[in-house]
Design a protein around this motif. Structure first.
Motif, mmCIF file in Angstrom:
data_model
loop_
_atom_site.group_PDB
_atom_site.id
_atom_site.type_symbol
_atom_site.label_atom_id
_atom_site.label_comp_id
_atom_site.label_asym_id
_atom_site.label_seq_id
_atom_site.Cartn_x
_atom_site.Cartn_y
_atom_site.Cartn_z
ATOM 1 N N ILE A 32 -7.636 11.058 42.543
ATOM 2 C CA ILE A 32 -6.738 9.957 41.864
ATOM 3 C C ILE A 32 -5.586 10.421 41.028
ATOM 4 O O ILE A 32 -4.917 9.893 40.377
ATOM 5 C CB ILE A 32 -7.621 9.235 41.091
ATOM 6 N N LYS A 33 -5.907 11.800 40.743
ATOM 7 C CA LYS A 33 -4.743 12.619 39.889
ATOM 8 C C LYS A 33 -3.425 12.517 40.525
ATOM 9 O O LYS A 33 -3.163 12.355 41.986
ATOM 10 C CB LYS A 33 -4.809 14.167 40.026
ATOM 11 N N GLY A 34 -2.346 12.089 39.914
ATOM 12 C CA GLY A 34 -0.900 11.874 40.351
ATOM 13 C C GLY A 34 -0.954 10.212 40.799
ATOM 14 O O GLY A 34 0.450 10.040 40.855
ATOM 15 N N VAL A 35 -1.610 9.511 40.797
ATOM 16 C CA VAL A 35 -1.612 7.989 41.226
ATOM 17 C C VAL A 35 -0.883 7.383 40.130
ATOM 18 O O VAL A 35 -1.257 7.607 38.888
ATOM 19 C CB VAL A 35 -2.913 7.496 41.446
ATOM 20 N N THR A 36 -0.005 6.717 40.464
ATOM 21 C CA THR A 36 0.543 5.782 39.334
ATOM 22 C C THR A 36 0.586 4.449 39.537
ATOM 23 O O THR A 36 0.051 3.958 40.454
ATOM 24 C CB THR A 36 2.290 6.227 39.566
ATOM 25 N N LEU A 37 1.053 3.519 38.503
ATOM 26 C CA LEU A 37 1.049 2.118 38.544
ATOM 27 C C LEU A 37 1.897 1.712 39.578
ATOM 28 O O LEU A 37 1.490 0.472 40.257
ATOM 29 C CB LEU A 37 1.367 1.858 37.201
ATOM 30 N N ALA A 38 2.787 2.298 39.830
ATOM 31 C CA ALA A 38 3.946 2.018 41.021
ATOM 32 C C ALA A 38 3.064 2.202 42.418
ATOM 33 O O ALA A 38 3.266 1.148 43.335
ATOM 34 C CB ALA A 38 4.942 2.792 41.120
ATOM 35 N N ASP A 39 2.245 3.139 42.404
ATOM 36 C CA ASP A 39 1.589 3.173 43.882
ATOM 37 C C ASP A 39 0.559 2.056 43.989
ATOM 38 O O ASP A 39 0.251 1.493 44.912
ATOM 39 C CB ASP A 39 0.422 4.453 43.729
ATOM 40 N N ASN A 40 -0.372 1.640 42.792
ATOM 41 C CA ASN A 40 -1.144 0.654 42.742
ATOM 42 C C ASN A 40 -0.601 -0.508 43.196
ATOM 43 O O ASN A 40 -0.917 -1.310 43.900
ATOM 44 C CB ASN A 40 -1.721 0.374 41.278
ATOM 45 N N ALA A 41 0.754 -0.921 42.652
ATOM 46 C CA ALA A 41 1.602 -2.188 42.870
ATOM 47 C C ALA A 41 1.830 -2.267 44.379
ATOM 48 O O ALA A 41 1.823 -3.243 44.873
ATOM 49 C CB ALA A 41 2.875 -2.139 41.992
ATOM 50 N N ALA A 42 2.338 -1.061 45.121
ATOM 51 C CA ALA A 42 2.724 -1.037 46.287
ATOM 52 C C ALA A 42 1.502 -1.391 47.088
ATOM 53 O O ALA A 42 1.801 -2.115 48.041
ATOM 54 C CB ALA A 42 3.292 0.432 46.551
ATOM 55 N N HIS A 43 0.322 -0.737 46.842
ATOM 56 C CA HIS A 43 -0.758 -1.061 47.757
ATOM 57 C C HIS A 43 -1.302 -2.502 47.789
ATOM 58 O O HIS A 43 -1.242 -3.254 48.619
ATOM 59 C CB HIS A 43 -1.935 -0.246 47.187
ATOM 60 N N LEU A 44 -1.120 -3.101 46.371
ATOM 61 C CA LEU A 44 -1.337 -4.476 46.222
ATOM 62 C C LEU A 44 -0.543 -5.299 46.759
ATOM 63 O O LEU A 44 -0.765 -6.390 47.793
ATOM 64 C CB LEU A 44 -1.452 -4.833 44.842
ATOM 65 N N ILE A 45 0.724 -4.909 46.964
ATOM 66 C CA ILE A 45 2.082 -5.671 47.666
ATOM 67 C C ILE A 45 1.451 -5.951 49.133
ATOM 68 O O ILE A 45 1.776 -6.993 49.886
ATOM 69 C CB ILE A 45 3.159 -5.244 47.123
ATOM 70 N N ARG A 46 0.904 -4.811 49.720
ATOM 71 C CA ARG A 46 0.690 -4.793 51.193
ATOM 72 C C ARG A 46 -0.533 -5.692 51.339
ATOM 73 O O ARG A 46 -0.484 -6.505 52.268
ATOM 74 C CB ARG A 46 0.583 -3.117 51.595
ATOM 75 N N VAL A 47 -1.291 -5.633 50.406
ATOM 76 C CA VAL A 47 -2.445 -6.736 50.679
ATOM 77 C C VAL A 47 -1.896 -7.965 50.617
ATOM 78 O O VAL A 47 -2.354 -9.245 51.342
ATOM 79 C CB VAL A 47 -3.689 -6.479 49.788
ATOM 80 N N LEU A 48 -0.878 -8.454 49.494
ATOM 81 C CA LEU A 48 -0.603 -9.762 49.329
ATOM 82 C C LEU A 48 0.248 -10.355 50.581
ATOM 83 O O LEU A 48 0.193 -11.311 50.922
ATOM 84 C CB LEU A 48 0.335 -9.840 48.057
ATOM 85 N N GLU A 49 1.184 -9.206 51.063
ATOM 86 C CA GLU A 49 1.773 -9.582 52.255
ATOM 87 C C GLU A 49 0.949 -10.190 53.502
ATOM 88 O O GLU A 49 1.209 -11.215 54.236
ATOM 89 C CB GLU A 49 2.660 -8.475 52.767
ATOM 90 N N ARG A 50 -0.151 -9.478 53.777
ATOM 91 C CA ARG A 50 -0.988 -10.025 54.852
ATOM 92 C C ARG A 50 -1.904 -11.127 54.441
ATOM 93 O O ARG A 50 -1.952 -11.949 55.338
ATOM 94 C CB ARG A 50 -1.924 -8.860 54.888
ATOM 95 N N ALA A 51 -2.258 -11.339 53.079
ATOM 96 C CA ALA A 51 -2.954 -12.681 52.716
ATOM 97 C C ALA A 51 -1.787 -13.670 52.897
ATOM 98 O O ALA A 51 -2.303 -14.737 53.240
ATOM 99 C CB ALA A 51 -3.382 -12.312 51.476
ATOM 100 N N LYS A 52 -0.530 -13.685 52.587
ATOM 101 C CA LYS A 52 0.234 -14.636 52.558
ATOM 102 C C LYS A 52 0.277 -15.102 53.915
ATOM 103 O O LYS A 52 0.905 -16.261 53.934
ATOM 104 C CB LYS A 52 1.739 -14.154 51.788
#
Length: 284
Positions: free
Chosen positions: A66-86
């Motif tokens: 998880i070293k180097g993972v950022t909040l922006a990475d988390n948000a981008a991953h979540l957005i991809r999930v939200l796109e599919r759910a939507k």
């Protein structure tokens, strides 16, 4: 169309701990998906030194994915999930604890994907960055020093925040229980502790990641206060609510309250499932 509840975990967490809540939601007729943020769940690092018998020296130095993972990475991953759910109907985004920072960043970027934001004793920074709230009066009673008893390694050297949740140190275990599940049994506490992963990323966001009125501020939102939370105290939860309401007074929080500690709503999820069910957009 039937809404989808998208569930976002907090620090050191993963999708696994949402299973009892998802069962309750399912029995009430609700669809849900629990997210593993990058470096969590089956993507987490469990060094062999973390297994018994533990090797403290090697555990303190082993690299973490998880070293180097950022909040922006988390948000981008979540957005991809939200796109599919939507694609399947309305989306209710539910976040807990540090997961609120990710939910806020996602809502800042793509409010069109979210029909309701739900924070359950979660970080939704408005006036300050998440880390800066720890110096504020509302956090004065949080025993952060004792929580470091389970810290493994130097975060600055490791590049990750590593906690030995498999410690046998009675002082460390007592501090963790008091912070997260003081109202649970010892068995419940140890069971939950074994769902945690040892590593968390160091990036909880900066001032640039605070809620934005033009995007985040137009999404209907609910804050579920946890009345007996010792790690994110009620005073801090209420401050976050006030700050959000001040940012967008025409779209204030719908505020609800559940009894219990930081983790009790997941250990005993039926009341939370019923509350979330009340927040689901009407189907049509």
């Amino acid at each position: 169309m039937q809404p989808t509840f998208v569930l976002v975990h907090g620090a050191f967490g993963n999708s696994f701990a949402f299973a009892p809540l998802q069962a309750e939601l399912g029995l009430l007729g609700h669809r849900s998906v629990a997210v593993d943020l990058p470096g969590h769940g089956f993507a987490a690092t469990y060094p062999d030194a973390y297994q018994a018998p533990q090797d403290a020296e090697r555990l303190a130095a082993a690299p973490g994915a998880i070293k180097g993972v950022t909040l922006a990475d988390n948000a981008a991953h979540l957005i991809r999930v939200l796109e599919r759910a939507k694609e399947n109907g309305p989306v209710v985004l539910v976040s807990h604890s540090r997961g609120g920072a990710t939910a806020t960043a996602a809502a800042n970027a793509r409010p069109d994907l979210i029909d309701r934001l739900v924070y359950v004793s979660a970080w939704c920074p408005v006036d300050l960055a998440v880390g800066d709230y720890y110096a504020e009066p509302e956090m004065a009673g949080v025993d952060t020093a004792s929580l470091t008893l389970a810290l493994a390694g130097n975060p600055a050297e490791l590049g990750v925040l590593r906690v030995n949740f498999r410690t046998a140190d009675p002082g460390a275990l007592a501090a963790l229980k008091a912070a997260f599940l003081a109202d649970g049994t010892d068995d419940e506490f140890r069971a939950f502790l074994n769902t945690f992963q040892p590593d968390e990323n160091l990036d909880a966001g900066t001032a640039a990641d605070r809620a934005r009125a033009a995007t985040w501020g137009r999404v209907p939102r609910t804050y579920v206060r946890l009345a007996d939370d010792a790690s994110l105290p009620l005073a801090l939860q209420d401050r976050l609510i006030r700050e959000g309401d001040a940012l967008t007074p025409d779209n204030p929080y719908d505020v609800r309250t559940l009894p219990g500690s930081h983790l009790k709503w997941l250990v005993d999820p039926a009341p939370a499932a019923r509350l979330l069910g009340e927040l689901a957009p009407p189907t049509g």
